[in-house]
Scaffold this motif. Sequence first.
Motif, PDB file in Angstrom:
ATOM      1  N   VAL A  41      10.859   6.937   0.470  1.00 28.06           N
ATOM      2  CA  VAL A  41      10.157   5.755   0.984  1.00 28.06           C
ATOM      3  C   VAL A  41      11.145   4.669   1.426  1.00 28.06           C
ATOM      4  CG1 VAL A  41       8.495   3.940   0.460  1.00 28.06           C
ATOM      5  CG2 VAL A  41       8.180   6.236  -0.494  1.00 28.06           C
ATOM      6  N   ARG A  45      11.339   7.965  -4.977  1.00 27.41           N
ATOM      7  CA  ARG A  45      10.769   6.930  -4.116  1.00 27.41           C
ATOM      8  C   ARG A  45      11.847   6.350  -3.211  1.00 27.41           C
ATOM      9  NH1 ARG A  45       9.146   1.058  -5.758  1.00 27.41           N
ATOM     10  NH2 ARG A  45      10.798   0.596  -4.295  1.00 27.41           N
ATOM     11  N   ASP A  66       2.206   1.766  -3.419  1.00 25.12           N
ATOM     12  CA  ASP A  66       1.149   2.263  -4.298  1.00 25.12           C
ATOM     13  C   ASP A  66       0.872   3.741  -4.041  1.00 25.12           C
ATOM     14  OD1 ASP A  66       0.950  -0.222  -5.347  1.00 25.12           O
ATOM     15  OD2 ASP A  66      -0.804  -0.826  -4.156  1.00 25.12           O
ATOM     16  N   ALA A  67       0.802   4.095  -2.752  1.00 22.92           N
ATOM     17  CA  ALA A  67       0.550   5.492  -2.390  1.00 22.92           C
ATOM     18  C   ALA A  67       1.659   6.394  -2.922  1.00 22.92           C
ATOM     19  CB  ALA A  67       0.436   5.628  -0.873  1.00 22.92           C
ATOM     20  N   ALA A  68       2.900   5.912  -2.811  1.00 19.27           N
ATOM     21  CA  ALA A  68       4.024   6.719  -3.296  1.00 19.27           C
ATOM     22  C   ALA A  68       3.902   6.938  -4.796  1.00 19.27           C
ATOM     23  CB  ALA A  68       5.341   6.025  -2.957  1.00 19.27           C
ATOM     24  N   GLN A  69       3.474   5.866  -5.499  1.00 21.60           N
ATOM     25  CA  GLN A  69       3.349   5.980  -6.951  1.00 21.60           C
ATOM     26  C   GLN A  69       2.258   6.984  -7.331  1.00 21.60           C
ATOM     27  OE1 GLN A  69       2.758   2.196  -8.835  1.00 21.60           O
ATOM     28  NE2 GLN A  69       4.044   2.820 -10.565  1.00 21.60           N
ATOM     29  N   MET A  70       1.158   6.979  -6.553  1.00 15.91           N
ATOM     30  CA  MET A  70       0.072   7.922  -6.822  1.00 15.91           C
ATOM     31  C   MET A  70       0.537   9.348  -6.628  1.00 15.91           C
ATOM     32  SD  MET A  70      -3.407   6.331  -6.546  1.00 15.91           S
ATOM     33  CE  MET A  70      -4.167   6.462  -4.963  1.00 15.91           C
ATOM     34  N   ASP A  71       1.434   9.523  -5.626  1.00 11.55           N
ATOM     35  CA  ASP A  71       1.954  10.873  -5.383  1.00 11.55           C
ATOM     36  C   ASP A  71       3.021  11.246  -6.401  1.00 11.55           C
ATOM     37  OD1 ASP A  71       0.276  11.027  -3.310  1.00 11.55           O
ATOM     38  OD2 ASP A  71       1.788  10.684  -1.737  1.00 11.55           O
ATOM     39  N   GLU A 100       0.835  -1.214   0.000  1.00  8.96           N
ATOM     40  CA  GLU A 100       0.000   0.000   0.000  1.00  8.96           C
ATOM     41  C   GLU A 100       0.869   1.263   0.000  1.00  8.96           C
ATOM     42  OE1 GLU A 100      -1.049  -2.020   3.505  1.00  8.96           O
ATOM     43  OE2 GLU A 100      -0.699  -3.216   1.721  1.00  8.96           O
ATOM     44  N   ILE A 101       1.993   1.185   0.759  1.00  8.20           N
ATOM     45  CA  ILE A 101       2.865   2.349   0.828  1.00  8.20           C
ATOM     46  C   ILE A 101       3.482   2.621  -0.545  1.00  8.20           C
ATOM     47  CG2 ILE A 101       5.002   3.258   1.835  1.00  8.20           C
ATOM     48  CD1 ILE A 101       4.277   1.912   4.405  1.00  8.20           C
TER      49      ILE A 101
END
Lengths: 315, 275
Positions: free
Chosen positions: A229, A225, A213-218, A210-211
């Motif tokens: 991250v 990343r 994925d969230a980073a990719q969305m941002d 999830e982390i």
Amino acid sequence: MAWSLPTPGSQISDIKKVNRRPGSGNPWTTRLIAYGFLLPTFAFVIGFSYYPAFRALIGAFTNWDGFNPPTWVGLSNFVQAFQDPIFLGSLWHVAVWTAVGIPLALIPPFIAAEMIFHVKSLRAQYLYRTIFVLSFVLPTVVSILIWQYIYEPSGVLNALLHVLGLTSLEHSWIGNPHLALGAVILMGFPWINAFNLLIYYAGLQSIPQEILDAAQMDGATGWDRIRSVDIPLVRSQTKLLLILSIIGVSQNLLVPLLMTSGGPGTSTTTPVFYMYQTAIQYDQYGYSMAIAFMLFAAVMVLAILNIRFFQSDTN
Amino acid sequence: MPIRIRGLWIHMAIIVLAALTIYPIVFMVVNAFKTGAETAASPFALPLHPLFNNFKLALQATWPAYRQSAFIVGVSVFGMLSSALLASYAFARLQFREREMLFYVVFGLLLIPPFLTLIPLFLEIKNLGLLDTPWGLILPYIAGGQAFAIFILRSFIRAIPEDLFEAARIDGAHDLRLFWHIAVPLSVPILITLAVLNVVGLWSDYILPSLVLNSAHETVAMAIANFVPPPQAPSINAFNQQLAAFTLSSIPLGVLFLFLMRYFVAGITSGALKM
């Protein structure tokens, strides 16, 4: 490395049952049996671990040739050490070794772990990991001696420079007192320690999807990343490797012993090698143990600082 | 399309790094098959006529050391695990008042770094008259392995369900029988793991053996580091024979890893090792 740890449940039922277990009415009988089971271990560790450790710490305050009985000299070994240019030089050498060696122990394995982790195919990831781990097969003694040959005047490094037409850069790498320490520290190029690589790889694997994925969305991809991250989330692995590397560098006796004998001159003498040399070559056992005492104290202080650092971090 | 190119770039970079990382192994094996003249001409070239004789001479020169190392490592690991298993049983299964305190005495061993005891241990072995005997290494090795082995074995034995012990106790079994018939058989997998870890460590140990043993009683690590070719060997190839000896000495660990690599990598990457 696949032992199962006791589950909390099993431990609780365990304690309850031990307390009311039949046939253990007499605590003296149980005690006698327990001491019987513990006897071999305690005989070995007292005789061959605690006794020599005690001798080392006491011996630091004595003058001892290893043959005649030691004589008490108080702090004079320590005073002597801080007036001894070889010992002071060795402190500088281990400081340089730590300052250069620690980043080399952490950064290249991390980069390699990131690269393997970014490979799409899991089969390829497994293959690459296996190739890096292959270096475990070489006994440490062998890899040090091969590197010694790589550094020799007619060795691999100079042959490579010759092939590349860089003959002016050819040197007697470990025969030159100005280059020897650097050569010894930089041994092991490209510094991808297999154990450290696996630890970082495991750390990257444990980052929740999830982390990522969230980073990719941002919009955090690539370097962004990794910086925002990955590096923060493998901090616990970094700390573990940091401690292990500091302990490893400060105790590294094998490399100077096999590769350079602390030389040329004293250019690669580290405190632990000087400890070995003063005892084994010069028969100054008291002085040697004083050096061991100081090194032990330094390692303990570093370990305690690390533990403190941890506790404040987890709270 | 750009994604594919980036993927390819990563594969190439990894392959280059991997090749550089295992280059010392490649160098060792390739040059072990060459003559001294061939290595001097180019350490990178492949052998034109592989020279198996180097391996024969290397084995001839180091064979007694293999027997010595096998004896020392075998007896040490057996003795270390036997006494650690007994102690772990007491710490895990027996109730006595000093248990915690005595466990901390064992646990405290982890705070003693090997360099601190090296020199006094050498003097102690000398004073006991054990120099140049395998026992001069076996006794310290048994002591040195205790803390870690007990730490692991204690939690393993504690996890065995108490019902098993209780059933046997009702049948009148005493602690020695419980140990031998329940704790030992159930601990076999963990004992094998611990044995492998210790064999790997002791097999490549160099510093203490080089102090305790002279060249007539040398271990494999000593024999390959201070390699002396057999008298009839062509001395021009001495370095290549030494590389052959290095290669041979890596085979036991290589075979071990071949069987246990998957297991070993899984152990480290399972995430059990982090702080």
